[in-house]
Design a protein around this motif. Structure first.
Motif, PDB file in Angstrom:
ATOM      1  N   ASN A  25     -60.513 -50.287  -1.131  1.00 23.09           N
ATOM      2  CA  ASN A  25     -60.111 -48.699  -0.953  1.00 23.09           C
ATOM      3  C   ASN A  25     -60.385 -48.780   0.885  1.00 23.09           C
ATOM      4  O   ASN A  25     -59.975 -47.431   1.448  1.00 23.09           O
ATOM      5  N   HIS A  35     -53.146 -46.355   3.625  1.00 22.10           N
ATOM      6  CA  HIS A  35     -53.348 -45.157   2.824  1.00 22.10           C
ATOM      7  C   HIS A  35     -54.010 -43.596   2.906  1.00 22.10           C
ATOM      8  O   HIS A  35     -53.080 -42.443   2.810  1.00 22.10           O
ATOM      9  N   HIS A  80     -55.320 -38.643   2.652  1.00 16.02           N
ATOM     10  CA  HIS A  80     -55.843 -37.493   3.318  1.00 16.02           C
ATOM     11  C   HIS A  80     -55.568 -36.860   4.192  1.00 16.02           C
ATOM     12  O   HIS A  80     -55.570 -37.360   5.318  1.00 16.02           O
ATOM     13  N   ASP A 132     -61.019 -40.076  -2.172  1.00 14.50           N
ATOM     14  CA  ASP A 132     -60.460 -41.338  -2.143  1.00 14.50           C
ATOM     15  C   ASP A 132     -60.687 -41.909  -3.861  1.00 14.50           C
ATOM     16  O   ASP A 132     -60.742 -43.274  -4.627  1.00 14.50           O
TER      17      ASP A 132
END
Ligand code: FES
Ligand SMILES: [Fe+2]
Length: 372
Positions: free
Chosen positions: A205, A211, A216, A331
């Motif tokens: 991650n 992502h 985010h 996260d």
């Protein structure tokens, strides 16, 4: 590439589809005990990792305890001024000897009071005079390798490790190129976060910002995470993500949660094999460094130390930390959910995006090469 189950006690679950074609490591590799055991032996027992702030052992007569992977470690500076590291496990019956950090001339095991000098030699053993054949020279603390980079201590549990510099490679000069000045930094704080996910899930991650737009939104207003702006690079022992600041964040016109004004223009996120990460947030003088400690197969402890320029105002420090904490919590939520998905066994191998997730491909290749 297929690994067939071997006859050893550490047989690995097979890899049906090759990593080269964009497939991930098998889902079972994130919970399998044989995989974890090989990782301990072949990765964590023999690689350099961030171990703590160097200032904890700057004075002769000081020590600092830490943990590298599954191995308790104590770093010392004896009166001779030499920096040393040892396995922090008593040669008597394996109690973990030193806790935290401090100043003292010897390390005494709390269990039966065996006492070691800071150079690792065994100084005193209660009732040893009653043992005819007991030679304390045979029971010194087991050595490990230790070195520093700027304010950071690094340890490799292997006493015969190649120099740290070989692992760091060009990383110190890339970090220096960020505008960061180690001389201006002051240690700020230490944090530990238990995460209910395998260490590889947590680091994978970390290794992609594919992502970021979805997961985010605040971070993505500060940093330009578009694929043509956000630079990914893979070096022999580390990989890097360098992200420019969005102009609208600096102007305060896009509702960014943090206005990154200061000497540091870009975000830098560096991953050093196998489990150290280094973060520089755009704005004032700042750096944080963490190591990721596997705790069994399905848990990881993320241990982070923060430094800021000694002239950075407290409210700015608080802003950077709030920004970091928000992204960090987002996260954690992601990786815990990924672990649940992996554990369901329904998707035996995933398919990564080989451009946007090239750092994951590199990481998985390293893990595979290390343990398979
Ligand atoms: S285990 Fe350390 S003195 Fe007994
Ligand atoms: Fe993230």
């Amino acid at each position: 590439m297929t690994i067939s189950a071997d006859s050893s006690t550490h047989a690995l679950p097979p890899l049906e589809h090759p990593l080269e074609d964009g497939w991930t490591l098998p889902a079972t590799w994130y919970s399998n005990a044989s995989v974890a055991e090989r990782e301990r032996e072949l990765i964590f027992s023999r690689s350099w990792q961030y171990a703590g702030p160097a200032e904890h052992v700057s004075e002769p007569g000081s020590f600092a305890s830490t943990q590298i992977g599954h191995i308790p470690i104590v770093i010392t500076r004896a009166r001779d001024g030499v920096l040393r590291a040892f396995v922090n496990v008593c040669r008597h019956r394996a109690y973990v000897i030193a806790r935290e950090h401090g100043c003292r001339e010897t390390l005494q095991c709390p269990y039966h009071a065996w006492t070691y000098n800071l150079d690792g030699s065994l100084k005193k053993v209660p009732r040893s005079e009653r043992e005819k054949d007991f030679d304390p020279d045979n029971f010194s603390l087991l050595p490990a390798s230790v070195d520093t980079w700027g304010p950071f201590l690094f340890v490799n549990p292997d006493p015969d490790a190649a120099p740290l510099q070989e692992t760091l490679g060009e990383l110190p000069s890339i970090v220096a190129g960020s505008g960061l000045d180690f001389e201006q930094l002051e240690f700020h704080s230490h944090g530990e976060w238990p995460i209910e996910a395998n260490w590889k899930v947590a680091l994978e991650n970390y290794l992609e910002c594919y992502h970021c737009p979805a997961a985010h939104p605040g971070f993505s207003k500060v940093i330009n995470v578009d694929p043509d702006a956000y630079a990914l690079s893979v070096s022999p022992t580390f990989s890097s993500q360098i992200g420019p600041v969005r102009a609208a964040a600096l102007n305060g016109t896009n509702g960014a949660p943090y206005v990154p004004t200061g000497e540091i223009a870009n975000s830098q996120y560096h991953y050093l094999w196998p489990a150290t990460t280094i973060n520089i947030v755009p704005g004032p003088q700042n750096i944080s460094i963490e190591r990721w400690i596997p705790d069994g197969t399905g848990k990881t402890v993320e241990v982070t130390d923060y430094w800021f320029g000694r002239d950075v105002p407290r409210e700015i420090v608080d802003e950077v930390l709030a920004f970091d904490k928000q992204v960090g919590q987002e996260d954690v939520d992601l990786v815990v959910t990924v672990q649940a998905g992996l554990d369901s066994g329904t998707v035996p191998q995933g398919r990564i995006m080989r451009e946007s997730e090239q750092l994951i491909a590199d990481f998985q290749r390293r893990v595979y090469d290390a343990i398979a």
